[in-house]
Design an enzyme around this catalytic site. Structure first.
Site, short mmCIF file in Angstrom:
data_model
loop_
_atom_site.label_atom_id
_atom_site.label_comp_id
_atom_site.label_asym_id
_atom_site.label_seq_id
_atom_site.Cartn_x
_atom_site.Cartn_y
_atom_site.Cartn_z
N ASN A 44 -5.26 60.15 52.74
CA ASN A 44 -4.16 61.06 52.45
C ASN A 44 -3.25 60.49 51.34
OD1 ASN A 44 -2.07 62.85 52.44
ND2 ASN A 44 -1.97 63.05 54.65
N ASP A 45 -2.48 59.48 51.68
CA ASP A 45 -1.52 58.97 50.70
C ASP A 45 -2.18 58.42 49.44
OD1 ASP A 45 0.51 59.65 52.38
OD2 ASP A 45 0.62 57.68 53.33
N VAL A 46 -3.37 57.84 49.58
CA VAL A 46 -4.00 57.22 48.42
C VAL A 46 -4.55 58.25 47.44
CG1 VAL A 46 -4.57 55.09 49.64
CG2 VAL A 46 -6.24 56.94 49.57
N VAL A 47 -4.52 59.53 47.82
CA VAL A 47 -4.94 60.58 46.88
C VAL A 47 -3.79 61.57 46.64
CG1 VAL A 47 -7.40 60.45 47.40
CG2 VAL A 47 -5.94 61.94 48.77
N SER A 49 2.21 58.33 56.46
CA SER A 49 3.53 58.09 55.88
C SER A 49 4.45 59.26 56.17
CB SER A 49 3.41 57.90 54.37
OG SER A 49 3.13 59.13 53.76
#
Lengths: 462, 134
Positions: A388-391, A429
């Site tokens: 999620n956050d890394v994209v 997050s």
């Protein structure tokens, strides 16, 4: 004084050889083809050092030693054989705790037996060893509990937390200072030990699961440094060397992880990270577009190039083999399949690589973020599995986002994005991810493993 | 009695008296060089192998076992003295702490190297696609 005046030369030579083999072993880790052989060397060095030490003339009684060695080997072997790859982060956190408690106990025992005759320098090294050892022990245990799900992964925060932490920290340092000044003040020494354990807990409870890669690396570093401090206390070079290598390895990994999350090391060290930021504003809105399994299969089957971007969801769903099966089916149709791996995907550095390697993905297909990003604009379908956050494109486009500046895998540049997700919830997050609302993004809900298996089946039928 | 006393003296390991300044300086050299070398060696490890790296350095720092071994074996363990408390109980406490340290460090050495090898075995350059499918 006997052992200072007349060193045990055989033992010293053994230690020297072991040190060289350790460094050689670590150097061989620079390439997967040489890595295994190098580790055998390091193992041989370790065996030599341990056997050599058994002839140390201070050792008079062997009962407890043998018991410890046998029990430790049994438990260690059980870990080595049965710990699943998905549980590597927990196991690693636990091993940081084990290494740290060993260093702390050696320090406490040394203090109990020799505090009166120690030089101030030795006593300061010992204090450092015990403080780092105790705080790493409890910190790692909390991290392990969070990763295992025994303790809730969410950050624990309360009012006055920072102040309390500061009080504990200075209480610990103060007790240590007083012991330096007055070695007979054993009460202060034990206060320091207790505060060390407490500080470790306080250090890790405010940190969320998603920030674990940084925490793991830092605890790794502390555990190593406390071993190095043990070396200073005992005047033992191999301990200094091995501990320093471990400490620096953890330190380098912490820096890499911090860079990959665009956080400064001070920000990490002095808390306030891993917290849920609610002030991010309304964020992206709109409709998430769902795609049917059949449509997703058709898109994948007729693609030229597919990039798979895994995240922690891959590990929780144990979906690594299912990913590999889908990739096999696609590759049989002539589709190029590559994997794009963000440095902080998962719960520890390199977590995703190990999982995919376990599923027989050749390491040549695993691409680092910097390598895969230029290729995404020519990618037909990017498949996001449990990441999620890394994209999250907000990190790149929205300067007000809490993760602004964090480098991402730019899947939104691919012609089509298929996001596999358990439900409509937010990531760890707690941030809204605008990627999910983009025109070219299609959501595929459900358990990653089951979805991927069915997807592979559908592709076969196309 | 004097024989017993002598024996006890021998059992007492050498006290850690003030480290010779030269030894101390040498220890700092070792630390500085190890730090430099560690930086050079470890920054060459690709992200691909970061998990095995952590596991390997963990196993290697299990070398603290050599310190634990000496503590676990240097003093006589006496359950009565341990219960009685006071200064007499210290050697027995040290032995117990040494024992736990030997145990945890051994777990780290064995599981660290074992798991590193298990992981490294999985990293292969080219797996015949058909073979992997089976």
């Amino acid at each position: 004084m006997e052992n200072l005046a007349q060193p045990n030369y055989i033992l010293e030579v053994t230690y020297l050889i072991a040190s060289i083999l350790f460094i050689w072993g670590l150097k061989s880790l620079s390439h997967p083809d040489t890595a295994r052989r190098g580790m055998f060397l390091a193992e041989a060095g370790m065996a030599a050092a341990i056997i050599g030490t058994l002839f140390h003339h201070d050792i008079q009684f062997f009962g407890w030693i043998i018991a410890g060695l046998i029990l430790g080997s049994l438990v260690g072997a059980a870990f080595a054989i049965w710990v699943p790859m998905t549980a590597m982060p927990q196991r690693t956190a636990l091993s940081h705790a084990f290494g740290a408690i060993a260093a702390a106990l050696v320090g406490i025992a040394e203090f109990v037996m020799h505090s009166g005759t120690m030089s101030t320098f030795t006593r300061s090294a010992l204090g450092l060893e015990v403080m780092l050892g105790t705080l790493t022990t409890t910190g790692s245990l909390i991290a392990c509990g969070k990763l295992q799900g025994v303790i809730r992964g969410a950050p624990v925060q309360f009012k006055g937390q920072q102040l309390l932490n500061l009080l504990i920290f200075f209480g610990m340092i103060g007790s240590f200072g007083y012991v330096l000044y007055n070695p007979a003040a054993t009460g202060f020494f034990y206060t320091m030990v207790v505060l060390g354990f407490l500080f470790g807990v306080m250090l890790v409870i405010p940190i969320g699961s998603a920030d674990m890669p940084v925490v793991m690396s830092l605890l790794n570093s502390y555990a190593g440094l406390s071993s190095a401090a043990t070396g200073f206390v005992l005047g033992n070079n191999i301990l200094i060397i091995a501990g320093t290598l471990d400490g620096f390895s953890g330190f380098i990994l912490s820096i890499l992880m911090c860079k990959a999350m665009n956080r400064s090391i001070t920000n990490v060290l002095f808390g306030g990270f891993g917290a849920v930021h609610h002030e991010a504003g309304p964020g992206a809105t709109g409709d998430m577009k769902e795609i049917s399994l059949e449509d997703a299969a058709v898109r994948l089957a007729y693609a030229n190039k597919v990039v798979i971007v895994p995240g922690y969801g891959l590990a929780t769903a144990q979906a690594q083999h299912a990913v590999r099966d889908l990739a096999n089916v696609l590759e049989d149709r002539g589709v190029t399949v590559k994997y794009g791996i963000h440095p902080v995907a998962g719960r520890m550095p390199g977590h995703m690589n190990v999982l995919l390697a376990e599923a027989n993905v050749p390491y040549g297909d695993l691409y680092e973020m910097e390598q895969i990003n230029p290729e995404l604009s020519t990618t037909d379908v990017a498949v996001v599995v449990g990441a999620n956050d890394v994209v999250n494109p907000d990190a790149r486009d929205n300067p007000n986002s809490p993760i602004a500046g964090m480098p991402i895998v730019e899947v939104d540049k691919a012609k089509t994005v298929i996001v596999l997700k358990r439900g409509q919830g937010r990531g760890f997050s707690g941030l809204e991810n605008p990627l999910f609302f983009k025109q070219n993004t299609n959501m595929l809900y459900g358990d990653a493993k089951a979805t991927l298996s069915r997807l592979a089946q559908e592709v076969k039928n196309v | 009695m004097s024989f017993l006393y002598l024996l006890a003296m021998q059992v007492q390991p050498a006290a850690r008296e003030a480290m010779d300044p030269k030894v101390l300086i040498a220890a700092f050299y070792v630390f500085a060089l190890a730090a430099f070398l560690g930086y050079q060696v470890i920054s060459r490890v690709p992200p691909l192998l970061h998990t095995p790296l952590m596991s390997a350095t963990n196993a290697i720092s299990g070398i603290s076992l050599v310190g634990s071994l000496v503590i676990a074996g240097a003093y006589e363990f006496d359950a009565h003295k341990l219960m009685a408390g006071g200064v007499d109980s210290h050697p027995s406490w040290a032995t117990l702490m040494g024992f736990i340290a030997v145990f945890t460090a051994t777990v780290n050495v064995v599981s660290g190297f074992g798991l590193t090898d298990r992981m490294l075995k999985m990293f292969r350059k080219d797996i015949k696609k058909k073979e992997a499918q089976k």
